[in-house]
Scaffold this active site. Structure first.
Site, PDB file in Angstrom:
ATOM      1  CG  HIS A 243      -1.645  -1.173   1.477  1.00  0.00           C
ATOM      2  ND1 HIS A 243      -2.791  -1.622   0.523  1.00  0.00           N
ATOM      3  CD2 HIS A 243      -1.630  -2.323   2.301  1.00  0.00           C
ATOM      4  CE1 HIS A 243      -3.300  -2.660   1.036  1.00  0.00           C
ATOM      5  NE2 HIS A 243      -2.367  -3.256   1.942  1.00  0.00           N
TER       6      HIS A 243
HETATM    7  O1  RIB Z   1      -4.218  -0.605   5.437  1.00  0.00           O
HETATM    8  C1  RIB Z   1      -2.821  -0.322   4.955  1.00  0.00           C
HETATM    9  C2  RIB Z   1      -1.993   0.873   5.885  1.00  0.00           C
HETATM   10  O2  RIB Z   1      -2.073   0.486   7.163  1.00  0.00           O
HETATM   11  C3  RIB Z   1      -0.568   0.891   5.474  1.00  0.00           C
HETATM   12  O3  RIB Z   1      -0.193   2.177   5.611  1.00  0.00           O
HETATM   13  C4  RIB Z   1      -0.051   0.095   6.301  1.00  0.00           C
HETATM   14  O4  RIB Z   1       1.335   0.305   6.567  1.00  0.00           O
HETATM   15  C5  RIB Z   1      -0.637   0.301   7.650  1.00  0.00           C
HETATM   16  O5  RIB Z   1      -0.134   1.398   8.304  1.00  0.00           O
END
Ligand code: RIB
Ligand code: CA
Length: 321
Positions: A243
């Site tokens: 992500h």
């Molecule tokens: O949902 C994904 C996010 O939540 C990313 O930033 C991961 O590192 C967590 O922080």
């Protein structure tokens, strides 16, 4: 390259945060990374702060100032994501203890000072890849920084679905009140939510390739990403979504992404939709008012070019070793 883009990174490293660190540092020829603030999220403040120090040093960027931000959400009790990122926050990967220390005692004041000290006429992009606690505190405590913030590029939310619950993504769910403050602040936002991050990822073979590459940085990132595959979320998956790295790639290669301008609100209830980002997909509301808002909600990407660019960024650290 002249006219580097000023960037402040706010993160909760975190395995995918680590990948985002690597992307941003690989592109320092285009980015002026003014500083990094930690925020409690994936793991405790102590752990994510230690990881931020370790990562900058490990990635050859010990000169980038690191400061500690909020130790938890504005109102709610912290809930970490240790089931996904491990106890340390970086899976099973053990990085060398850092020599560098935090750049300041108070991270919020430091962020304010850096932003206000930018040369006259310059602005900064804030890249937020953890809960939005620090960003909310920054703009509420020092509203004068808002005019110096060009935009906030954040990993968070989803127009459809969720990961920590059926309707909410972790960063927003962890601190919905902070997210609402940020989305309502009137600063242009690029929302790299699950709609786009679920289009991009690396396969098991590609992660194995990192492990077998022989490169120090690629191997460490491979170790971290391999940990994902062993977590409940990815056990039966042929790829891992990264992500935060997707958010970082948007910053340097926006051309491989696409989206729509939307109005976005955040559900701050205690109900089943806590932390939901309500993206208005209509064109006009009941009063005939346009539903186009100040948030670019990304929902398109080229997954093949994404993989190429991400692997090239990782490999750039080991090219001369
Ligand atoms: O949902 C994904 C996010 O939540 C990313 O930033 C991961 O590192 C967590 O922080
Ligand atoms: Ca994160």
């Amino acid at each position: 390259m002249e006219n580097k883009k000023n960037v402040w990174l706010d993160a909760d490293p975190g395995i995918d945060d680590a990948a985002a660190f690597a992307v941003l540092i690989a592109y320092r020829d285009r980015l002026n990374i003014c500083g990094i603030s930690s925020v409690a999220g994936n793991q405790s403040s102590d752990r994510v702060t230690a990881n931020a120090l370790k990562l900058t040093e490990f990635l050859g960027a010990a000169d980038i100032p690191v400061v500690r931000g909020a130790a938890g959400p504005l109102l709610r009790e912290p809930a970490d994501a240790g089931d996904v990122h491990g106890t340390s926050g970086l899976g099973n990967c053990v990085l060398p203890e850092p020599k560098k220390e935090l750049a300041a005692e108070n991270g919020l004041l430091y962020m304010r000072d850096v932003i206000l000290a930018l040369p006259k006429g310059e602005q900064i992009t804030i890249m937020a890849i953890g809960p939005l606690t620090n960003i909310a505190l920054l703009i509420k405590t020092f509203p004068e920084v808002k005019e110096r913030i060009e935009r906030i590029v954040l990993m968070g939310g989803a127009a459809v679905g969720g990961n920590v619950t059926p309707t909410a993504e972790f960063n927003i769910w962890e601190d919905p009140e902070a997210a609402k403050i940020v989305f309502d602040a009137g600063i242009p936002i690029v929302m790299c939510g699950l709609d786009v991050t679920h289009l991009c990822g690396l396969t098991r073979e590609q992660v194995d390739g990192l492990l077998e590459s022989g490169g120090r940085v690629q191997r460490a990132l491979g170790e971290m990403l391999k940990f994902y595959f062993e977590s409940p979320a990815y056990q039966n998956s042929d790829r891992v979504y990264i992500h935060d790295a997707t958010t970082a790639l948007y910053l340097v290669h926006p051309e491989i992404f696409g989206g729509h301008m939307r109005r976005v609100d955040v559900d701050c209830s205690e109900g089943m939709n806590r932390g939901m980002t309500v993206c208005d997909m209509r064109c006009y509301d009941d009063d005939g008012v346009s539903c186009v808002g100040n948030v670019l909600v990304l929902d398109q990407a080229d997954p093949v070019v994404y993989q190429k660019l991400l692997l090239e960024a990782f490999a750039s650290f080991d090219r001369d070793e």
